[in-house]
Design a protein around this motif. Structure first.
Motif, PDB file in Angstrom:
ATOM      1  N   ASP A   1       0.843  -1.191   0.000  1.00 46.71           N
ATOM      2  CA  ASP A   1       0.000   0.000   0.000  1.00 46.71           C
ATOM      3  C   ASP A   1       0.880   1.243   0.000  1.00 46.71           C
ATOM      4  O   ASP A   1       1.980   1.235   0.572  1.00 46.71           O
ATOM      5  CB  ASP A   1      -0.898   0.001   1.246  1.00 46.71           C
ATOM      6  N   VAL A   2       0.409   2.282  -0.645  1.00 51.54           N
ATOM      7  CA  VAL A   2       1.053   3.597  -0.586  1.00 51.54           C
ATOM      8  C   VAL A   2      -0.041   4.613  -0.319  1.00 51.54           C
ATOM      9  O   VAL A   2      -0.997   4.719  -1.092  1.00 51.54           O
ATOM     10  CB  VAL A   2       1.802   3.945  -1.891  1.00 51.54           C
ATOM     11  N   GLN A   3       0.083   5.334   0.785  1.00 52.58           N
ATOM     12  CA  GLN A   3      -0.883   6.369   1.164  1.00 52.58           C
ATOM     13  C   GLN A   3      -0.181   7.718   1.151  1.00 52.58           C
ATOM     14  O   GLN A   3       0.804   7.910   1.866  1.00 52.58           O
ATOM     15  CB  GLN A   3      -1.436   6.101   2.572  1.00 52.58           C
ATOM     16  N   VAL A   4      -0.690   8.640   0.341  1.00 56.47           N
ATOM     17  CA  VAL A   4      -0.123   9.980   0.245  1.00 56.47           C
ATOM     18  C   VAL A   4      -1.060  10.954   0.940  1.00 56.47           C
ATOM     19  O   VAL A   4      -2.271  10.919   0.727  1.00 56.47           O
ATOM     20  CB  VAL A   4       0.078  10.395  -1.227  1.00 56.47           C
ATOM     21  N   ASN A   5      -0.474  11.797   1.773  1.00 59.05           N
ATOM     22  CA  ASN A   5      -1.231  12.820   2.484  1.00 59.05           C
ATOM     23  C   ASN A   5      -0.457  14.132   2.364  1.00 59.05           C
ATOM     24  O   ASN A   5       0.429  14.415   3.172  1.00 59.05           O
ATOM     25  CB  ASN A   5      -1.435  12.423   3.947  1.00 59.05           C
ATOM     26  N   GLY A   6      -0.756  14.890   1.326  1.00 53.06           N
ATOM     27  CA  GLY A   6      -0.047  16.160   1.102  1.00 53.06           C
ATOM     28  C   GLY A   6       1.382  15.902   0.686  1.00 53.06           C
ATOM     29  O   GLY A   6       1.645  15.257  -0.321  1.00 53.06           O
ATOM     30  N   ASP A   7       2.333  16.398   1.499  1.00 59.80           N
ATOM     31  CA  ASP A   7       3.747  16.220   1.162  1.00 59.80           C
ATOM     32  C   ASP A   7       4.405  15.102   1.961  1.00 59.80           C
ATOM     33  O   ASP A   7       5.628  15.012   2.027  1.00 59.80           O
ATOM     34  CB  ASP A   7       4.511  17.534   1.321  1.00 59.80           C
ATOM     35  N   THR A   8       3.592  14.242   2.574  1.00 59.62           N
ATOM     36  CA  THR A   8       4.108  13.060   3.247  1.00 59.62           C
ATOM     37  C   THR A   8       3.386  11.831   2.706  1.00 59.62           C
ATOM     38  O   THR A   8       2.278  11.929   2.182  1.00 59.62           O
ATOM     39  CB  THR A   8       3.927  13.125   4.783  1.00 59.62           C
ATOM     40  N   ALA A   9       4.032  10.698   2.844  1.00 57.37           N
ATOM     41  CA  ALA A   9       3.433   9.447   2.383  1.00 57.37           C
ATOM     42  C   ALA A   9       3.992   8.292   3.199  1.00 57.37           C
ATOM     43  O   ALA A   9       5.073   8.405   3.794  1.00 57.37           O
ATOM     44  CB  ALA A   9       3.730   9.239   0.906  1.00 57.37           C
ATOM     45  N   ASN A  10       3.245   7.204   3.234  1.00 58.40           N
ATOM     46  CA  ASN A  10       3.692   5.973   3.873  1.00 58.40           C
ATOM     47  C   ASN A  10       3.515   4.826   2.890  1.00 58.40           C
ATOM     48  O   ASN A  10       2.441   4.657   2.312  1.00 58.40           O
ATOM     49  CB  ASN A  10       2.886   5.676   5.142  1.00 58.40           C
ATOM     50  N   ALA A  11       4.582   4.055   2.730  1.00 58.33           N
ATOM     51  CA  ALA A  11       4.531   2.864   1.888  1.00 58.33           C
ATOM     52  C   ALA A  11       4.653   1.648   2.798  1.00 58.33           C
ATOM     53  O   ALA A  11       5.579   1.561   3.600  1.00 58.33           O
ATOM     54  CB  ALA A  11       5.663   2.874   0.874  1.00 58.33           C
ATOM     55  N   THR A  12       3.705   0.737   2.687  1.00 61.43           N
ATOM     56  CA  THR A  12       3.750  -0.495   3.462  1.00 61.43           C
ATOM     57  C   THR A  12       4.301  -1.582   2.555  1.00 61.43           C
ATOM     58  O   THR A  12       3.783  -1.811   1.461  1.00 61.43           O
ATOM     59  CB  THR A  12       2.344  -0.879   3.961  1.00 61.43           C
ATOM     60  N   VAL A  13       5.376  -2.232   3.026  1.00 63.01           N
ATOM     61  CA  VAL A  13       6.101  -3.209   2.223  1.00 63.01           C
ATOM     62  C   VAL A  13       6.229  -4.514   2.994  1.00 63.01           C
ATOM     63  O   VAL A  13       6.519  -4.500   4.195  1.00 63.01           O
ATOM     64  CB  VAL A  13       7.517  -2.680   1.891  1.00 63.01           C
ATOM     65  N   THR A  14       6.010  -5.623   2.315  1.00 65.25           N
ATOM     66  CA  THR A  14       6.261  -6.942   2.896  1.00 65.25           C
ATOM     67  C   THR A  14       7.579  -7.448   2.322  1.00 65.25           C
ATOM     68  O   THR A  14       7.770  -7.454   1.107  1.00 65.25           O
ATOM     69  CB  THR A  14       5.124  -7.928   2.571  1.00 65.25           C
ATOM     70  N   ILE A  15       8.483  -7.831   3.219  1.00 65.94           N
ATOM     71  CA  ILE A  15       9.812  -8.305   2.833  1.00 65.94           C
ATOM     72  C   ILE A  15       9.929  -9.786   3.196  1.00 65.94           C
ATOM     73  O   ILE A  15       9.583 -10.184   4.309  1.00 65.94           O
ATOM     74  CB  ILE A  15      10.921  -7.514   3.584  1.00 65.94           C
ATOM     75  N   ILE A  16      10.419 -10.567   2.262  1.00 67.84           N
ATOM     76  CA  ILE A  16      10.683 -11.988   2.489  1.00 67.84           C
ATOM     77  C   ILE A  16      12.189 -12.180   2.328  1.00 67.84           C
ATOM     78  O   ILE A  16      12.746 -11.888   1.261  1.00 67.84           O
ATOM     79  CB  ILE A  16       9.926 -12.863   1.464  1.00 67.84           C
TER      80      ILE A  16
ATOM     81  N   THR B   1      19.390 -21.253   7.158  1.00 69.98           N
ATOM     82  CA  THR B   1      18.728 -20.143   7.854  1.00 69.98           C
ATOM     83  C   THR B   1      17.285 -19.987   7.396  1.00 69.98           C
ATOM     84  O   THR B   1      16.983 -20.045   6.201  1.00 69.98           O
ATOM     85  CB  THR B   1      19.507 -18.828   7.638  1.00 69.98           C
ATOM     86  N   GLU B   2      16.437 -19.784   8.369  1.00 69.79           N
ATOM     87  CA  GLU B   2      14.997 -19.625   8.141  1.00 69.79           C
ATOM     88  C   GLU B   2      14.699 -18.383   7.297  1.00 69.79           C
ATOM     89  O   GLU B   2      15.343 -17.345   7.455  1.00 69.79           O
ATOM     90  CB  GLU B   2      14.331 -19.509   9.518  1.00 69.79           C
ATOM     91  N   ILE B   3      13.713 -18.511   6.425  1.00 68.10           N
ATOM     92  CA  ILE B   3      13.233 -17.361   5.649  1.00 68.10           C
ATOM     93  C   ILE B   3      11.995 -16.823   6.357  1.00 68.10           C
ATOM     94  O   ILE B   3      11.095 -17.580   6.715  1.00 68.10           O
ATOM     95  CB  ILE B   3      12.922 -17.752   4.197  1.00 68.10           C
ATOM     96  N   VAL B   4      11.984 -15.512   6.608  1.00 70.13           N
ATOM     97  CA  VAL B   4      10.879 -14.873   7.326  1.00 70.13           C
ATOM     98  C   VAL B   4      10.169 -13.863   6.432  1.00 70.13           C
ATOM     99  O   VAL B   4      10.747 -13.339   5.482  1.00 70.13           O
ATOM    100  CB  VAL B   4      11.363 -14.181   8.630  1.00 70.13           C
ATOM    101  N   THR B   5       8.922 -13.610   6.776  1.00 74.50           N
ATOM    102  CA  THR B   5       8.112 -12.613   6.078  1.00 74.50           C
ATOM    103  C   THR B   5       7.729 -11.552   7.101  1.00 74.50           C
ATOM    104  O   THR B   5       7.166 -11.877   8.142  1.00 74.50           O
ATOM    105  CB  THR B   5       6.847 -13.256   5.488  1.00 74.50           C
ATOM    106  N   GLU B   6       8.072 -10.309   6.806  1.00 75.57           N
ATOM    107  CA  GLU B   6       7.779  -9.202   7.729  1.00 75.57           C
ATOM    108  C   GLU B   6       7.259  -8.002   6.947  1.00 75.57           C
ATOM    109  O   GLU B   6       7.529  -7.853   5.764  1.00 75.57           O
ATOM    110  CB  GLU B   6       9.038  -8.786   8.482  1.00 75.57           C
ATOM    111  N   THR B   7       6.563  -7.151   7.663  1.00 72.91           N
ATOM    112  CA  THR B   7       6.016  -5.939   7.058  1.00 72.91           C
ATOM    113  C   THR B   7       6.647  -4.710   7.703  1.00 72.91           C
ATOM    114  O   THR B   7       6.838  -4.677   8.915  1.00 72.91           O
ATOM    115  CB  THR B   7       4.483  -5.908   7.227  1.00 72.91           C
TER     116      THR B   7
ATOM    117  N   VAL C   1      19.228  -9.048   4.971  1.00 76.89           N
ATOM    118  CA  VAL C   1      19.544  -8.093   3.899  1.00 76.89           C
ATOM    119  C   VAL C   1      19.644  -6.676   4.458  1.00 76.89           C
ATOM    120  O   VAL C   1      20.496  -5.902   4.060  1.00 76.89           O
ATOM    121  CB  VAL C   1      18.489  -8.163   2.771  1.00 76.89           C
ATOM    122  N   PHE C   2      18.757  -6.342   5.417  1.00 81.21           N
ATOM    123  CA  PHE C   2      18.740  -4.982   5.949  1.00 81.21           C
ATOM    124  C   PHE C   2      19.333  -4.893   7.352  1.00 81.21           C
ATOM    125  O   PHE C   2      19.184  -3.878   8.023  1.00 81.21           O
ATOM    126  CB  PHE C   2      17.307  -4.454   5.952  1.00 81.21           C
TER     127      PHE C   2
END
Length: 188
Positions: free
Chosen positions: A87-102, A149-155, A183-184
């Motif tokens: 999801d990407v929500q834009v509110n004026g000059d700010t925004a939030n992107a919700t990302v799922t990483i595997i 190593t286990e693979i995980v799914t996170e948001t 990775v991060f």
């Protein structure tokens, strides 16, 4: 008279074209999605820049001393990496992107490496090995641990701010750095 009509039609076409560029252009959501896709695709596609970045960090951590090829390790880090932009929500000059990483779990890898170290130090054959043999055995065990190593799914939510007509992440690495993704992880 004909020149004026042609000029009016041409001016009308320019105005219509400009309105289409404004109305038909990409939305802010699309721009953020594209930027985020471009960044995350470097990891997913194992682009040279991502591989080199991970390899350089790992070389500084002493992988070469354990007989581990840094490029091979970088490929193992990125093996199984995937993502989705939820999801990407834009509110004026700010925004939030919700990302799922595997990706592979940083904490699981750390636990496995600690287990490897304990197992190796308890191995009675270790005393009869040369330092090089010990390091190579450690390197093999580390790579095996990493392969398992286990693979995980996170948001995660990445905050964006509009600066000079460009959407830029606000502490984007920190948002992703809080994940259990190797990775991060702070070191990579």
């Amino acid at each position: 008279m004909m020149k004026k009509i042609v000029a009016i039609i041409a001016a009308g076409a320019l105005v219509a074209g400009a309105l289409c560029l404004i109305g038909c252009g990409q939305s802010n959501e699309q721009l953020i999605r594209e930027k985020l896709t471009e960044e995350l695709d470097t990891f997913k596609n194992q682009d040279e820049s991502a591989m080199s970045s991970i390899a350089t960090v790992m070389e500084n951590e002493g992988l070469n001393e354990m007989g581990i090829d840094s490029q091979e390790f970088a490929a193992a880090v990125l093996d199984g990496f995937d993502y989705s932009i939820d999801d990407v929500q834009v509110n004026g000059d700010t925004a939030n992107a919700t990302v799922t990483i595997i990706s592979k779990s940083s904490s699981d890898f750390t636990n496995r490496v600690n287990e490897v170290a304990q197992t190796l130090t308890a191995d009675p054959d270790l005393a009869s090995m040369t330092d090089e043999e010990k390091m190579n055995k450690l390197g093999e065990a580390v790579m095996q641990a990493f392969d398992e190593t286990e693979i995980v799914t996170e948001t995660a939510t990445i905050e964006y701010k509009l600066n000079d007509n460009m959407w830029e992440p606000v502490a984007g690495n920190n948002s992703l750095g809080s994940l259990d993704s190797i990775v991060f992880a702070k070191g990579v």
